[in-house]
Write an enzyme that holds these catalytic residues in place. Sequence first.
Site, short mmCIF file in Angstrom:
data_model
loop_
_atom_site.label_atom_id
_atom_site.label_comp_id
_atom_site.label_asym_id
_atom_site.label_seq_id
_atom_site.Cartn_x
_atom_site.Cartn_y
_atom_site.Cartn_z
N CYS A 1 -1.97 1.06 -3.89
CA CYS A 1 -1.06 -0.03 -3.54
C CYS A 1 -1.03 -0.24 -2.03
O CYS A 1 -0.67 -1.31 -1.56
CB CYS A 1 0.32 0.22 -4.11
SG CYS A 1 0.85 1.90 -3.94
N GLU B 1 8.35 0.88 -6.75
CA GLU B 1 7.26 1.02 -5.78
C GLU B 1 6.16 0.10 -6.27
O GLU B 1 5.53 0.38 -7.29
CB GLU B 1 6.83 2.50 -5.73
CG GLU B 1 6.21 2.88 -4.41
CD GLU B 1 4.70 2.87 -4.48
OE1 GLU B 1 4.12 1.79 -4.18
OE2 GLU B 1 4.13 3.90 -4.81
#
Length: 499
Positions: A304, A270
Amino acid sequence: MATLTIDPRISHSTADFVTAGHKLYIDGKFLSAASGKTFPVYNPATGEVITHVPEAESEDVNRAVSAARRAFDSGPWPRLSASERGRILWRVADLIEQHLEEFAELESLDNGKPYTIARIADVPLTVDIFRYMAGWTTKIAGKTFPISFPGDFHSYTLREPIGVVAQIIPWNFPLLMAAWKLAPALACGCTVVIKLAEQTPLSGLKLAQIFDEAGLPPGVVNILTGYGEGAGAPLAAHNDVDKVAFTGSTEVGKLILKAAAGNLKKVTLELGGKSPAIVFPDARIDHAIQGTASAIFFNHGQCCCAGSRLFVHEKIYDQVVEGVSKVAGSIKVAPGLDPSSQMGPLVSDEQYRKVLGYIESGIHDGARVTAGGAKTSDHGYFVQPTVLTNTHPGMKVVDEEIFGPVVCATPFSDADIEAILKQANDTIYGLAASVWTENLSIAHKVSRGLRAGTVWVNCHNVFDAALPFGGYKQSGWGREMGEEVLNNYLETKAVTMAL
Ligand code: ADP
């Protein structure tokens, strides 16, 4: 009792925990690093050292992986009944909830985020994912297949735990990232060695106490504090690890991939993002202004999926940029433990310098600053929420992930959806995006055309344990959360019996 000199606003129990001698958690025991080495933990609001934690290296990684291997190969965890595993995960959730204030204080002290946010977001979401995954333990099942091979057969699949899992996590949501990784792996019956981020080890160390109290068998979860190269790299490369799950930068994600090649362990990643927020002229303007500001400034832009590229239709561009700049200017930037804080310091000196460097490079490349653009003081790692205009692809601030409270705004003029989709998709990343419009057709067409793992319509940063989260393109491999994350931690075995 520890003195509260690290910050008088934290509770005695948290102060005692922070200043206690910290240990690695290996095989159900609290141990020092084999080398005896420790490293400092900083308070980002002051830059001062608040405690020291063990510096795990290869020898500690080997001890932890051996413990996880034993716990997987011959321990009770993978062999427990599904409902018993679920009951223990539920107990973990209950215990975290009982320590909600302490966890929120630790997150604020260690990461810098406002205590008020950690208390309503980070910790409750952590509790949720453990409860959600506790529910999945009893629902992991294979299928039967009517196969057409000549003869008479009974064919079915079994879903089995993948084995020993290495997990390496970042510092932006220290507790929640640990929970996103640990809860599904444990639900599937795996055993784990997790390496916490070196900047923010405290809540993960507290979690070790919770696992111990919840009655997790020894070796099922092993928790290491250490640096990326010293502890993360040997863990990712370890031949007795069956799978590595990583959250962090795209750059380190590529290193993890290489490290995993030795034994071809399974990999999920991720990684970074440069997510677009696209505002169409028919959007509810005030809502879009608040929403796109929060898309970038939530968690100081250290997400993110932060909405770091703001595209606004030219008809409303000035109004939206002015609005977002006003929101930026009104955000109270203060130490996370200050009850009035809406934005704390960035996590570390390194991150602080990096973000200020990006702002300088944007200005150097011709960007105009309509809000912020500087540090707020010489004390602690505080950066002003910043809005840059006059930016375009080719500038570092537009192309690269900043991971700070900096948004680049760009107008778009074309009513043609393909043109704005092209701009929004013009990035190596594909983690998330948001679309702001009241037009259903535009909302669905743009959602369909965006190359991103998450699309939010008229909202941003909405997370739920039930929803898969992860990236297209260089934003990663695989999904966190939801039913989909179970695939990261399960193997599928096809069994065929001739009748
Ligand atoms: P950031 O740039 O946001 O700090 P990183 O990707 O550098 O994110 O770090 C995320 C996690 O990866 C941290 O736990 C860090 O210690 C770890 N890490 C860094 N370098 C390596 C490496 N070479 N191998 C394995 N883990 C690493």
